[in-house]
Motif scaffolding. Structure first.
Motif, PDB file in Angstrom:
ATOM      1  N   PRO A  82       0.829  -1.217   0.000  1.00 16.36           N
ATOM      2  CA  PRO A  82       0.000   0.000   0.000  1.00 16.36           C
ATOM      3  C   PRO A  82       0.859   1.262   0.000  1.00 16.36           C
ATOM      4  CG  PRO A  82      -0.745  -1.519   1.710  1.00 16.36           C
ATOM      5  CD  PRO A  82       0.527  -2.075   1.136  1.00 16.36           C
ATOM      6  N   GLN A  83       2.034   1.203   0.627  1.00 15.14           N
ATOM      7  CA  GLN A  83       2.899   2.375   0.668  1.00 15.14           C
ATOM      8  C   GLN A  83       3.458   2.710  -0.716  1.00 15.14           C
ATOM      9  OE1 GLN A  83       5.451   0.972   3.844  1.00 15.14           O
ATOM     10  NE2 GLN A  83       4.668   2.606   5.168  1.00 15.14           N
TER      11      GLN A  83
ATOM     12  N   ILE B 193       3.508   9.287   4.152  1.00  9.68           N
ATOM     13  CA  ILE B 193       2.722   8.087   3.865  1.00  9.68           C
ATOM     14  C   ILE B 193       2.777   7.216   5.109  1.00  9.68           C
ATOM     15  CG2 ILE B 193       2.562   6.021   2.420  1.00  9.68           C
ATOM     16  CD1 ILE B 193       4.032   7.716   0.227  1.00  9.68           C
ATOM     17  N   ASP B 194       1.604   6.881   5.653  1.00  6.12           N
ATOM     18  CA  ASP B 194       1.607   6.058   6.867  1.00  6.12           C
ATOM     19  C   ASP B 194       1.762   4.578   6.501  1.00  6.12           C
ATOM     20  OD1 ASP B 194      -0.926   5.044   6.199  1.00  6.12           O
ATOM     21  OD2 ASP B 194      -1.995   6.211   7.707  1.00  6.12           O
ATOM     22  N   THR B 195       1.849   3.731   7.509  1.00  2.00           N
ATOM     23  CA  THR B 195       2.110   2.299   7.288  1.00  2.00           C
ATOM     24  C   THR B 195       0.976   1.589   6.567  1.00  2.00           C
ATOM     25  OG1 THR B 195       1.268   1.788   9.490  1.00  2.00           O
ATOM     26  CG2 THR B 195       3.649   2.108   9.272  1.00  2.00           C
TER      27      THR B 195
ATOM     28  N   GLY C 109      -0.618   2.945   4.040  1.00  2.00           N
ATOM     29  CA  GLY C 109      -0.651   3.447   2.681  1.00  2.00           C
ATOM     30  C   GLY C 109      -1.532   4.663   2.474  1.00  2.00           C
ATOM     31  N   THR C 110      -1.852   5.369   3.550  1.00  2.00           N
ATOM     32  CA  THR C 110      -2.620   6.612   3.427  1.00  2.00           C
ATOM     33  C   THR C 110      -1.657   7.743   3.110  1.00  2.00           C
ATOM     34  OG1 THR C 110      -4.247   5.850   5.026  1.00  2.00           O
ATOM     35  CG2 THR C 110      -4.175   8.220   4.611  1.00  2.00           C
ATOM     36  N   LEU C 111      -1.995   8.504   2.101  1.00  2.00           N
ATOM     37  CA  LEU C 111      -1.222   9.674   1.719  1.00  2.00           C
ATOM     38  C   LEU C 111      -1.693  10.836   2.581  1.00  2.00           C
ATOM     39  CD1 LEU C 111       0.768  11.019  -0.201  1.00  2.00           C
ATOM     40  CD2 LEU C 111      -1.072  11.190  -1.877  1.00  2.00           C
ATOM     41  N   CYS C 112      -0.793  11.396   3.376  1.00  4.23           N
ATOM     42  CA  CYS C 112      -1.152  12.426   4.358  1.00  4.23           C
ATOM     43  C   CYS C 112      -0.456  13.740   4.024  1.00  4.23           C
ATOM     44  CB  CYS C 112      -0.724  11.996   5.757  1.00  4.23           C
ATOM     45  SG  CYS C 112      -1.365  10.393   6.268  1.00  4.23           S
TER      46      CYS C 112
END
Length: 110
Positions: A7-8, A32-34, A36-39
Motif C-alpha cells: 500500500p505504501q 505516507i503512513d504504514t 498506505g494513506t497519503l497524508c
C-alpha cells in the motif's frame, strides 16, 4: 494496485503523480503512513485552510472547516486513484489590529 505491491508504494506513486500534475499545490508536508494513506499537513496562519478547498477540487471529496476563537482547522478525507488521502491544515488567527498609539500592558501584567 498490483497484487504484490505494498500500500505504501501505491501511495508513493500517487504522490508522485499528484505533484507532477498539480505543481501548484505548495505548502503541504506530505507523508505516507504504514497503511498506505497519503497524508498532507500544513500549520500556520496563511490561507485559513483555503488549500483544503483547492485539494478538494483536484482530488474530489468534501472539505470540512472548523473555526474557533483563535484559529481553526480544515480537513479533507478522500480516495484518489485508489489511494486513501487525508489533508489537514491548522491555523491561528492573526493578532487583532489595534488603533495607532494604543499602549499595551507589559507581559505578565493583568
Amino acid at each position: 494496485m498490483k497484487p504484490h505491491a505494498s500500500p505504501q508504494s501505491s501511495a508513493a506513486s500517487a504522490l508522485s503523480q499528484l505533484l507532477d500534475e498539480h505543481p501548484d499545490i505548495v505548502g503541504l508536508t506530505w507523508s505516507i503512513d504504514t497503511l498506505g494513506t497519503l497524508c498532507g499537513e500544513q500549520k500556520g496562519m496563511e490561507g485559513r485552510g483555503r488549500i483544503i478547498d483547492d485539494c478538494a477540487q483536484m482530488l474530489g471529496g468534501t472539505p470540512v472547516h472548523v473555526r474557533v476563537d483563535d484559529g481553526g482547522f480544515a480537513e479533507l478525507v478522500t480516495v484518489w486513484r485508489g489511494v486513501p488521502v487525508q489533508v489537514w491544515v491548522s491555523y491561528s488567527a492573526p493578532a487583532p489590529r489595534r488603533k495607532l498609539g494604543t499602549i499595551l500592558p507589559a507581559a505578565g501584567v493583568r
